[in-house]
Design a protein around this motif. Structure first.
Motif, PDB file in Angstrom:
ATOM      1  N   PHE A  63       0.886  -1.335   0.022  1.00  0.00           N
ATOM      2  CA  PHE A  63      -0.315   0.037   0.254  1.00  0.00           C
ATOM      3  C   PHE A  63       0.943   1.144  -0.036  1.00  0.00           C
ATOM      4  O   PHE A  63       0.776   2.227  -0.624  1.00  0.00           O
ATOM      5  CB  PHE A  63      -1.103   0.119   1.202  1.00  0.00           C
ATOM      6  N   GLN A  64       2.085   1.261   0.783  1.00  0.00           N
ATOM      7  CA  GLN A  64       2.900   2.378   0.560  1.00  0.00           C
ATOM      8  C   GLN A  64       3.444   2.701  -0.676  1.00  0.00           C
ATOM      9  O   GLN A  64       3.542   3.693  -1.238  1.00  0.00           O
ATOM     10  CB  GLN A  64       3.949   2.260   1.608  1.00  0.00           C
ATOM     11  N   THR A  65       3.889   1.650  -1.136  1.00  0.00           N
ATOM     12  CA  THR A  65       4.314   1.826  -2.813  1.00  0.00           C
ATOM     13  C   THR A  65       3.112   2.324  -3.718  1.00  0.00           C
ATOM     14  O   THR A  65       3.507   3.302  -4.598  1.00  0.00           O
ATOM     15  CB  THR A  65       4.988   0.248  -3.454  1.00  0.00           C
ATOM     16  N   ILE A  66       1.998   1.912  -3.576  1.00  0.00           N
ATOM     17  CA  ILE A  66       0.800   2.322  -4.197  1.00  0.00           C
ATOM     18  C   ILE A  66       0.767   3.773  -3.974  1.00  0.00           C
ATOM     19  O   ILE A  66       0.425   4.716  -4.832  1.00  0.00           O
ATOM     20  CB  ILE A  66      -0.350   1.455  -4.035  1.00  0.00           C
ATOM     21  N   GLN A  67       0.752   4.366  -2.711  1.00  0.00           N
ATOM     22  CA  GLN A  67       0.756   5.673  -2.381  1.00  0.00           C
ATOM     23  C   GLN A  67       1.772   6.482  -3.324  1.00  0.00           C
ATOM     24  O   GLN A  67       1.536   7.689  -3.643  1.00  0.00           O
ATOM     25  CB  GLN A  67       1.044   5.880  -0.928  1.00  0.00           C
ATOM     26  N   ASN A  68       2.885   5.950  -3.360  1.00  0.00           N
ATOM     27  CA  ASN A  68       4.137   6.743  -4.217  1.00  0.00           C
ATOM     28  C   ASN A  68       3.740   6.826  -5.458  1.00  0.00           C
ATOM     29  O   ASN A  68       3.685   7.726  -6.247  1.00  0.00           O
ATOM     30  CB  ASN A  68       5.302   6.121  -3.710  1.00  0.00           C
ATOM     31  N   ASP A  69       3.000   5.567  -6.037  1.00  0.00           N
ATOM     32  CA  ASP A  69       2.459   5.413  -7.518  1.00  0.00           C
ATOM     33  C   ASP A  69       1.499   6.610  -7.829  1.00  0.00           C
ATOM     34  O   ASP A  69       1.491   7.202  -8.835  1.00  0.00           O
ATOM     35  CB  ASP A  69       2.145   4.100  -7.651  1.00  0.00           C
ATOM     36  N   LEU A  70       0.662   6.471  -6.836  1.00  0.00           N
ATOM     37  CA  LEU A  70      -0.706   7.459  -6.963  1.00  0.00           C
ATOM     38  C   LEU A  70       0.058   8.967  -6.989  1.00  0.00           C
ATOM     39  O   LEU A  70      -0.660   9.715  -7.775  1.00  0.00           O
ATOM     40  CB  LEU A  70      -1.779   7.476  -6.000  1.00  0.00           C
ATOM     41  N   PHE A  71       0.868   9.433  -6.132  1.00  0.00           N
ATOM     42  CA  PHE A  71       1.352  10.637  -6.107  1.00  0.00           C
ATOM     43  C   PHE A  71       2.044  10.844  -7.539  1.00  0.00           C
ATOM     44  O   PHE A  71       1.961  11.856  -8.216  1.00  0.00           O
ATOM     45  CB  PHE A  71       2.744  10.767  -5.247  1.00  0.00           C
ATOM     46  N   ASP A  72       2.891   9.722  -8.094  1.00  0.00           N
ATOM     47  CA  ASP A  72       3.455  10.063  -9.582  1.00  0.00           C
ATOM     48  C   ASP A  72       2.312  10.033 -10.570  1.00  0.00           C
ATOM     49  O   ASP A  72       2.344  10.897 -11.387  1.00  0.00           O
ATOM     50  CB  ASP A  72       4.080   8.712  -9.830  1.00  0.00           C
ATOM     51  N   VAL A  73       1.227   9.492 -10.394  1.00  0.00           N
ATOM     52  CA  VAL A  73      -0.083   9.470 -11.427  1.00  0.00           C
ATOM     53  C   VAL A  73      -0.510  10.865 -11.440  1.00  0.00           C
ATOM     54  O   VAL A  73      -0.698  11.553 -12.561  1.00  0.00           O
ATOM     55  CB  VAL A  73      -1.089   8.379 -10.932  1.00  0.00           C
ATOM     56  N   GLY A  74      -0.759  11.557 -10.084  1.00  0.00           N
ATOM     57  CA  GLY A  74      -1.304  12.894 -10.030  1.00  0.00           C
ATOM     58  C   GLY A  74      -0.360  13.854 -10.471  1.00  0.00           C
ATOM     59  O   GLY A  74      -0.603  14.895 -11.184  1.00  0.00           O
ATOM     60  N   GLY A  75       1.151  13.678 -10.388  1.00  0.00           N
ATOM     61  CA  GLY A  75       2.120  14.383 -10.900  1.00  0.00           C
ATOM     62  C   GLY A  75       2.182  14.253 -12.400  1.00  0.00           C
ATOM     63  O   GLY A  75       2.337  15.501 -13.031  1.00  0.00           O
ATOM     64  N   GLU A  76       2.043  13.392 -12.947  1.00  0.00           N
ATOM     65  CA  GLU A  76       1.878  12.961 -14.229  1.00  0.00           C
ATOM     66  C   GLU A  76       0.767  13.753 -15.007  1.00  0.00           C
ATOM     67  O   GLU A  76       1.036  14.784 -16.157  1.00  0.00           O
ATOM     68  CB  GLU A  76       1.793  11.730 -14.843  1.00  0.00           C
ATOM     69  N   ILE A  77      -0.350  13.862 -14.314  1.00  0.00           N
ATOM     70  CA  ILE A  77      -1.367  14.649 -14.809  1.00  0.00           C
ATOM     71  C   ILE A  77      -1.275  16.103 -14.704  1.00  0.00           C
ATOM     72  O   ILE A  77      -1.698  16.839 -15.529  1.00  0.00           O
ATOM     73  CB  ILE A  77      -2.780  13.973 -14.223  1.00  0.00           C
ATOM     74  N   ALA A  78      -0.575  16.495 -13.662  1.00  0.00           N
ATOM     75  CA  ALA A  78      -0.378  17.973 -13.563  1.00  0.00           C
ATOM     76  C   ALA A  78       0.826  18.433 -14.425  1.00  0.00           C
ATOM     77  O   ALA A  78       1.074  19.654 -14.395  1.00  0.00           O
ATOM     78  CB  ALA A  78       0.116  18.304 -11.968  1.00  0.00           C
ATOM     79  N   MET A  79       1.584  17.546 -15.008  1.00  0.00           N
ATOM     80  CA  MET A  79       2.732  18.002 -15.997  1.00  0.00           C
ATOM     81  C   MET A  79       2.325  17.550 -17.516  1.00  0.00           C
ATOM     82  O   MET A  79       2.672  16.478 -17.663  1.00  0.00           O
ATOM     83  CB  MET A  79       3.863  17.451 -15.692  1.00  0.00           C
ATOM     84  N   PRO A  80       1.453  18.360 -18.156  1.00  0.00           N
ATOM     85  CA  PRO A  80       1.105  17.516 -19.417  1.00  0.00           C
ATOM     86  C   PRO A  80       2.488  17.332 -20.338  1.00  0.00           C
ATOM     87  O   PRO A  80       3.433  18.079 -20.309  1.00  0.00           O
ATOM     88  CB  PRO A  80       0.295  18.667 -20.066  1.00  0.00           C
ATOM     89  N   GLY A  81       2.362  16.009 -20.893  1.00  0.00           N
ATOM     90  CA  GLY A  81       3.421  15.546 -21.720  1.00  0.00           C
ATOM     91  C   GLY A  81       4.619  14.838 -21.006  1.00  0.00           C
ATOM     92  O   GLY A  81       5.431  14.311 -21.618  1.00  0.00           O
ATOM     93  N   TYR A  82       4.544  14.842 -19.642  1.00  0.00           N
ATOM     94  CA  TYR A  82       5.222  14.085 -18.846  1.00  0.00           C
ATOM     95  C   TYR A  82       4.808  12.803 -18.736  1.00  0.00           C
ATOM     96  O   TYR A  82       3.870  12.478 -18.099  1.00  0.00           O
ATOM     97  CB  TYR A  82       5.756  15.096 -17.516  1.00  0.00           C
ATOM     98  N   GLN A  83       5.733  11.736 -18.442  1.00  0.00           N
ATOM     99  CA  GLN A  83       5.365  10.353 -18.293  1.00  0.00           C
ATOM    100  C   GLN A  83       6.260   9.790 -17.127  1.00  0.00           C
ATOM    101  O   GLN A  83       7.500   9.742 -17.193  1.00  0.00           O
ATOM    102  CB  GLN A  83       5.554   9.612 -19.561  1.00  0.00           C
ATOM    103  N   LEU A  84       5.363   9.378 -16.190  1.00  0.00           N
ATOM    104  CA  LEU A  84       6.065   8.742 -14.923  1.00  0.00           C
ATOM    105  C   LEU A  84       5.484   7.131 -14.810  1.00  0.00           C
ATOM    106  O   LEU A  84       6.237   6.344 -14.334  1.00  0.00           O
ATOM    107  CB  LEU A  84       5.608   9.342 -13.624  1.00  0.00           C
ATOM    108  N   ILE A  85       4.368   7.080 -15.172  1.00  0.00           N
ATOM    109  CA  ILE A  85       3.867   5.584 -15.124  1.00  0.00           C
ATOM    110  C   ILE A  85       4.144   4.879 -16.463  1.00  0.00           C
ATOM    111  O   ILE A  85       3.574   5.428 -17.485  1.00  0.00           O
ATOM    112  CB  ILE A  85       2.172   5.846 -14.860  1.00  0.00           C
TER     113      ILE A  85
END
Length: 183
Positions: A63-85
């Protein structure tokens, strides 16, 4: 890493806009901001679930890894054109699903959210991840996004369903099965 936020109160959002990672300002009610918010709600709910688990719980680091992933998902949405996932994130979720689903009995009935507090919280996270997925799908119909985001959120809800089943069966507890109400 240096300080990212040196000032919390900026007043830049007082007019109803917010800044994206690339510097552009968008309305706070834009679908992109709605998607970021839905992912953040999912992440917060996973945080509540983590707080319910013992430090020795084998699911806690997942679950802690998933939290970090979700932070990356949100970050990717917040940065158009950037890919983290990437596909690796999705494969990892699929492996976890296989691992924790293997000992569970086959489903013969629908399951209601609940069973015990951790299972209920996990179901809440699952339903929030489904909403985040729906909002990301809506965003993808009007703006280009990484297609792996949708896949990740879809797989995440699958993982959270299986994790909720696992949590519901702990300590002699049981899943709550749906039964048709007769009138």
């Amino acid at each position: 890493m240096g300080n990212r936020l040196s000032k919390i109160v900026t007043r830049t959002g007082d007019g109803g806009t917010t800044g994206l990672g690339d510097g552009q300002r968008v309305p706070k009610d834009s679908i992109r901001i709605e998607a970021i918010g839905a992912v953040d709600e999912t992440n917060s709910s996973v945080g509540i679930l983590i707080a319910e688990l013992d430090s020795s719980d084998v699911l806690k680091p997942i679950f802690q890894t998933i939290q970090n992933d979700l932070f990356d998902v949100g970050g990717e949405i917040a940065m158009p054109g950037y890919q983290l996932i990437t596909e690796n994130h999705i494969n990892r979720l699929e492996n976890w699903i296989g691992d924790i689903n293997a000992p569970l009995p086959p489903l013969k009935n629908f399951i209601l959210p609940g069973g015990n507090r951790p299972a209920a919280l996990c179901h809440m996270s699952r339903s929030l991840s489904r909403r985040a997925e729906r909002v990301v799908v809506t965003l993808s119909s009007s703006e280009a996004i990484n297609p792996e985001l949708q896949k990740y959120l879809n797989r995440l809800s699958d993982f959270l369903f299986v994790a909720a089943r696992t949590l519901a069966r702990r300590n002699g507890d049981e899943e709550i099965l749906w039964t048709k109400t007769e009138f």
